[in-house]
Design a protein around this motif. Structure first.
Motif, short mmCIF file in Angstrom:
data_model
loop_
_atom_site.label_atom_id
_atom_site.label_comp_id
_atom_site.label_asym_id
_atom_site.label_seq_id
_atom_site.Cartn_x
_atom_site.Cartn_y
_atom_site.Cartn_z
N PRO A 72 54.14 4.26 -21.01
CA PRO A 72 52.98 3.49 -21.43
C PRO A 72 51.68 4.26 -21.37
CG PRO A 72 53.49 3.02 -19.18
CD PRO A 72 54.51 4.05 -19.62
N GLN A 73 51.71 5.55 -21.10
CA GLN A 73 50.47 6.28 -20.91
C GLN A 73 50.01 7.03 -22.15
OE1 GLN A 73 52.71 6.95 -17.92
NE2 GLN A 73 51.31 6.88 -16.22
N VAL A 74 49.84 6.29 -23.26
CA VAL A 74 49.15 6.86 -24.41
C VAL A 74 47.68 6.77 -24.08
CG1 VAL A 74 48.64 6.63 -26.86
CG2 VAL A 74 50.92 6.11 -26.01
N VAL A 75 46.96 7.87 -24.10
CA VAL A 75 45.57 7.84 -23.66
C VAL A 75 44.65 8.41 -24.73
CG1 VAL A 75 46.12 7.99 -21.22
CG2 VAL A 75 45.84 10.08 -22.52
N PRO A 76 43.49 7.77 -24.95
CA PRO A 76 42.53 8.30 -25.91
C PRO A 76 41.69 9.37 -25.27
CG PRO A 76 41.70 6.28 -24.99
CD PRO A 76 43.06 6.52 -24.36
N THR A 77 41.15 10.25 -26.07
CA THR A 77 40.18 11.19 -25.56
C THR A 77 38.81 10.70 -25.92
OG1 THR A 77 40.27 12.48 -27.58
CG2 THR A 77 41.75 13.13 -25.81
N PRO A 78 37.77 11.08 -25.17
CA PRO A 78 36.43 10.64 -25.50
C PRO A 78 36.09 11.01 -26.94
CG PRO A 78 36.47 11.69 -23.35
CD PRO A 78 37.82 11.90 -23.95
N LEU A 121 44.57 27.96 -16.77
CA LEU A 121 44.64 26.92 -17.79
C LEU A 121 44.90 25.54 -17.20
CD1 LEU A 121 44.78 26.00 -20.74
CD2 LEU A 121 47.17 26.78 -20.79
N ASN A 122 45.76 25.46 -16.18
CA ASN A 122 46.08 24.14 -15.64
C ASN A 122 44.90 23.47 -14.94
OD1 ASN A 122 46.04 25.73 -13.34
ND2 ASN A 122 47.90 24.84 -12.46
N ALA A 123 43.85 24.25 -14.63
CA ALA A 123 42.67 23.67 -13.98
C ALA A 123 41.83 22.87 -14.96
CB ALA A 123 41.82 24.77 -13.36
N ALA A 124 42.00 23.11 -16.27
CA ALA A 124 41.20 22.39 -17.26
C ALA A 124 41.45 20.88 -17.16
CB ALA A 124 41.53 22.89 -18.67
N PHE A 125 42.69 20.50 -16.95
CA PHE A 125 42.99 19.07 -16.83
C PHE A 125 42.29 18.47 -15.61
CE2 PHE A 125 45.41 15.46 -15.28
CZ PHE A 125 45.50 14.68 -16.42
N LEU A 126 42.34 19.18 -14.49
CA LEU A 126 41.71 18.70 -13.27
C LEU A 126 40.20 18.57 -13.46
CD1 LEU A 126 41.79 18.02 -10.23
CD2 LEU A 126 41.60 20.46 -9.78
N LEU A 149 42.81 10.38 -17.39
CA LEU A 149 43.77 11.23 -18.08
C LEU A 149 43.26 11.66 -19.46
CD1 LEU A 149 47.19 9.48 -17.30
CD2 LEU A 149 45.98 11.21 -15.98
N GLY A 150 42.56 10.77 -20.12
CA GLY A 150 42.05 11.09 -21.44
C GLY A 150 41.05 12.22 -21.41
N ARG A 151 40.16 12.24 -20.43
CA ARG A 151 39.17 13.31 -20.32
C ARG A 151 39.84 14.62 -19.91
NH1 ARG A 151 33.97 11.83 -20.76
NH2 ARG A 151 33.50 9.61 -20.68
#
Length: 356
Positions: free
Chosen positions: A60-66, A142-147, A157-159
């Motif tokens: 269920p985690q479809v997420v929009p981006t800003p 690269l993985n820090a970009a999500f954080l 999650l979207g951001r």
């Protein structure tokens, strides 16, 4: 009096003390109906993800981006959007959050490339330890970009997806058409709903978390086992790079499983499945609706994907960070941008991940 007669007599004496069964039976029936409906929703949604786990839909985690927009057109009964005619690129992020633990860093960054000729899918992994420029945050893995994007307190999650997408764009010169975030609980539920997937490993993998041993060769994995495999990095010969390859193997297994169920080449069924997600739908990247991306699936000449990884050098420093291979990476990224990965693969067969 026999034992049976004594029991019947005891039940008869206490029958008047028992509560009426009518209301209880009605409550049980209502609960059963609700659970059946919930199971149907989960099954349909997760089956759609089996197809779209490679086209950036996650349930269920479809997420929009800003800055994204809600899906319109065919999904809401309006005029369907035209299917894009060029190459498509979809960014998928695997994150390490659970229901009890907020997502932190992206453990897997996968770009799904669909060429303009719709010949097949290319699964392109970007190492999580790759040293990159993150907009607004300098140079980091690269993985820090999500954080950095999602934040620590009450992660968004979207951001996190949006900042990772911008980071990948800066690295590749490609702006993803859409994106999605997949968490461990989503992958576990998806795999179980599909009754497991087949994963073909080139070598033995021993779990540092559960002690489970995944043998070399093809094996059928349920949800918990699949997530256990996807988490493994410690003890593998190439560490995170091997985990990226295992993620490609798992994604390929999902595609095959969806194909076995007859979903991949039935556009009517695909549209109906996607329609059940309803208001949870969202888009990221350039604003192309996920339903529109979904409609390219029947056009594929082959559902068997090709696994690739960004060429990198040897790990550097105490943090084992990776840098793009100065000789091979420019050529690879040019092939990706110019939609000629088929020719690049033909010239570099040794860089293709064997997915079966």
């Amino acid at each position: 009096m026999t034992v049976e007669e004594e029991l019947r007599d005891a039940f008869a004496r206490h029958e008047a003390l028992a509560p009426p069964v009518g209301p209880l039976r009605a409550a049980i029936d209502r609960l059963v109906v609700r659970r059946r409906r919930r199971r149907r929703r989960l099954t349909v949604g997760a089956t759609a993800l089996a197809v779209l786990g490679l086209l950036a839909v996650t349930v269920p985690q479809v997420v929009p981006t800003p800055g994204g927009r809600a899906v319109t057109g065919a999904l809401t009964g309006g005029t369907p959007e035209a299917v894009p005619g060029g190459a498509l690129n979809v960014l998928l992020l695997g994150v390490d959050g659970t229901a009890r633990e907020p997502a932190r860093r992206a453990y897997s960054v996968l770009l799904v490339h669909v060429p303009a000729d719709r010949s097949r899918l290319y699964l392109v992994s970007f190492p999580r330890d790759l040293e990159v420029s993150i907009p607004g945050h300098g140079t980091d893995k690269l993985n820090a970009a999500f954080l950095f994007g999602a934040g620590v307190e009450r992660p968004d999650l979207g951001r996190g997806l949006e900042l990772t997408s911008r980071t990948v764009t800066g690295l590749t010169g490609l702006r993803p058409d859409a994106g999605a975030v997949l968490t461990y609980p989503v992958l576990r539920e998806l795999t179980d709903t599909l009754d497991g997937v087949e994963v073909c490993l080139p070598g033995e993998v021993r779990s540092a978390h559960s002690g489970r041993v995944f043998r070399a060769g093809c094996q059928h994995l349920g949800g918990a086992a699949s997530v256990d495999l996807l988490r493994q990095r410690v003890g593998l010969p190439d560490g995170g790079l091997d985990r990226d390859r295992n993620a490609q193997l798992f994604a390929a297994g999902l595609i095959r499983r969806a194909g076995e169920q007859g979903v991949l080449h039935d556009p009517v069924r695909l549209s109906r499945l996607w329609g059940t997600i309803g208001s949870d739908a969202a888009v990221a990247g350039n604003g192309t609706s996920l339903l529109t991306l979904l409609r390219v699936v029947p056009e594929l000449d082959s559902a068997e994907p090709v696994g690739l990884s960004l060429p990198v050098g040897v790990p550097m420093g105490l943090d084992r960070s990776l840098r793009p291979d100065p000789a091979a990476t420019p050529e690879f990224l040019a092939a990706l941008r110019e939609d000629r990965l088929d020719r690049w693969v033909a010239a570099h067969p040794d860089r293709v991940t064997r997915l079966r």
